[in-house]
Design an enzyme around this catalytic site. Structure first.
Site, mmCIF file in Angstrom:
data_model
loop_
_atom_site.group_PDB
_atom_site.id
_atom_site.type_symbol
_atom_site.label_atom_id
_atom_site.label_comp_id
_atom_site.label_asym_id
_atom_site.label_seq_id
_atom_site.Cartn_x
_atom_site.Cartn_y
_atom_site.Cartn_z
ATOM 1 N N LYS A 277 0.827 -1.213 0.000
ATOM 2 C CA LYS A 277 0.000 0.000 0.000
ATOM 3 C C LYS A 277 0.857 1.256 0.000
ATOM 4 C CE LYS A 277 -4.297 -2.127 1.338
ATOM 5 N NZ LYS A 277 -5.282 -2.475 2.362
ATOM 6 N N ARG A 312 -2.791 -10.433 4.848
ATOM 7 C CA ARG A 312 -3.234 -10.476 3.438
ATOM 8 C C ARG A 312 -2.121 -9.876 2.596
ATOM 9 N NH1 ARG A 312 -5.690 -7.063 -0.205
ATOM 10 N NH2 ARG A 312 -7.288 -7.968 -1.554
HETATM 11 N N1 HH2 Z 1 -7.243 -4.235 0.774
HETATM 12 C C1 HH2 Z 1 -7.579 -4.230 -0.528
HETATM 13 C C2 HH2 Z 1 -8.625 -5.055 -0.988
HETATM 14 N N2 HH2 Z 1 -9.294 -5.868 -0.143
HETATM 15 N N3 HH2 Z 1 -9.623 -6.719 2.031
HETATM 16 C C3 HH2 Z 1 -9.303 -6.737 3.329
HETATM 17 N N4 HH2 Z 1 -9.965 -7.536 4.189
HETATM 18 N N5 HH2 Z 1 -8.299 -5.949 3.831
HETATM 19 C C4 HH2 Z 1 -7.583 -5.102 3.033
HETATM 20 O O1 HH2 Z 1 -6.697 -4.392 3.555
HETATM 21 C C5 HH2 Z 1 -7.908 -5.051 1.645
HETATM 22 C C6 HH2 Z 1 -8.953 -5.892 1.168
HETATM 23 C C7 HH2 Z 1 -6.835 -3.372 -1.499
HETATM 24 O O2 HH2 Z 1 -5.713 -4.034 -1.988
HETATM 25 P P1 HH2 Z 1 -5.661 -4.841 -3.379
HETATM 26 O O3 HH2 Z 1 -6.662 -5.934 -3.407
HETATM 27 O O4 HH2 Z 1 -4.267 -5.277 -3.597
HETATM 28 O O5 HH2 Z 1 -5.949 -3.751 -4.470
HETATM 29 P P2 HH2 Z 1 -7.228 -3.330 -5.315
HETATM 30 O O6 HH2 Z 1 -8.303 -2.932 -4.365
HETATM 31 O O7 HH2 Z 1 -6.725 -2.183 -6.155
HETATM 32 O O8 HH2 Z 1 -7.662 -4.514 -6.142
#
Ligand code: HH2
Length: 334
Positions: A277, A312
């Protein structure tokens, strides 16, 4: 209201009367007593009285996984625009190969079809289903046993994913986006992950504000936990997440990471999602998300040291290696 934050320790050398954290290998002998508008005070754990019970009680298994030691959740975004792996796994073959590779080191896979990065626009339901359900079905058809969570805010997407072989619903909106999602998870007996956020992905980073970010997020998660239980999802099937980066400045993220162990007082497994992040780049350097692996591993281990039960991450093998070493050095972890 008084809040009690366990000062979590690891290792075999522990004082008499040390309290095991959430039934795992970590422990605490002191707690920080927190109250709005007052400086925190460190006191012996016994002063927390009945508040020790949720801090000490073993957690139920989550999606069939013991929560007595930390678990790795591998991230697979089947999207064109996720902030770190967008576009890499949009083709079904690429998504399957990445999922299988991650399953080598991950305890659970988190599959998403809608980016919730700052500024992201919503994805139509049919499109989100078309991205995620076939990948999950193909993984199951190929014999993959690893539990799968569906990262969605929408009941129809969750239903299609559960039908295809997912077990867990991971909702970054904590059941506030789609009123049908709580009842669906309850009816299907699916465990859920409830994440804190402020605002919507489109606007959340505009000017996030809190009175006291740690206590505000705690109260909000307590309220969402109660709402989920009222919708028929038992506490044993709920995990909670402070939502790093979702309506938070760098200072908000740091305050949450420093105070993470407070959330054990809610009596559920805690999930931490900090991987790649933006704040990792702001503090550690790394303009590109793909350059933030070392900082992500450092933050994941800082969470593990505070007893979070799930991390995660995008970089599964690197995090697994770091976790194994952390456990070997710190001892006392199953
Ligand atoms: N962060 C993201 C998405 N889902 N779910 C949980 N439980 N906790 C988190 O911190 C979280 C999440 C954002 O990260 P990412 O999936 O890598 O990116 P994007 O939302 O751009 O797909």
């Amino acid at each position: 209201m008084i809040y009690w934050r366990p000062l979590v320790q690891s290792g075999a050398a522990r004082p008499k009367g040390a309290v095991p954290l959430a039934g795992g290998g970590l422990w605490f002998s002191h707690v920080e007593r927190l109250e709005r508008g007052r400086a925190g005070e460190v006191v012996p754990a016994a002063e927390a009285g009945a508040a020790l019970e949720p801090l000490a009680a073993p957690r139920a298994d989550f999606a069939g996984l013991s929560m007595a030691a930390p678990r790795i959740m591998g991230i697979l975004n089947v999207t064109p625009d996720s902030f770190s792996d967008g576009g890499l796994f949009l083709a079904a073959g690429d998504a399957l190969a990445q999922a299988r590779a991650m399953a080598e080191g991950a305890d659970i896979l988190d599959i998403g079809g809608e980016s919730t990065r700052p500024g992201a626009a919503p994805v139509p339901v049919a499109e989100e289903i078309a991205r995620t359900a076939p990948v999950i079905a193909a993984l199951r058809a190929g014999g993959l046993q690893t539990p799968v969570s569906i990262d969605t805010r929408k009941a129809a997407v969750a239903a299609a994913a559960l039908d295809a072989g997912a077990q867990v619903v991971n909702d970054v909106a904590a059941l506030t986006f789609d009123a049908a999602l709580g009842p669906l998870a309850a009816a299907r007996g699916a465990p859920v992950i409830l994440m804190h956020h402020q605002g919507t992905p489109e606007t959340m980073q505009a000017d996030p504000r809190y009175d006291d970010v740690l206590l505000d997020v705690y109260d909000w998660l307590a309220e969402r936990l109660a709402a989920a239980q009222a919708a028929g999802i038992p506490r044993e099937r709920i995990a909670l997440d402070p939502g790093i980066g979702f309506g938070k400045t760098v200072q908000h993220n740091l305050a949450l990471l420093r105070g993470l162990s407070l959330f054990h007082g809610l009596g559920c497994p805690i999930l931490l999602g900090a991987s790649r992040k933006r704040f990792i780049g702001s503090i550690g350097g790394g303009a590109e998300a793909q350059a933030r692996m070392p900082g992500s591993v450092a933050v994941a281990l800082a969470g593990v040291a505070q007893g979070v039960q799930m991390i995660r991450v995008h970089d599964v093998p690197e995090t697994r290696q770091a976790l194994l070493l952390w456990q070997a050095v710190n001892g006392g972890q199953a």
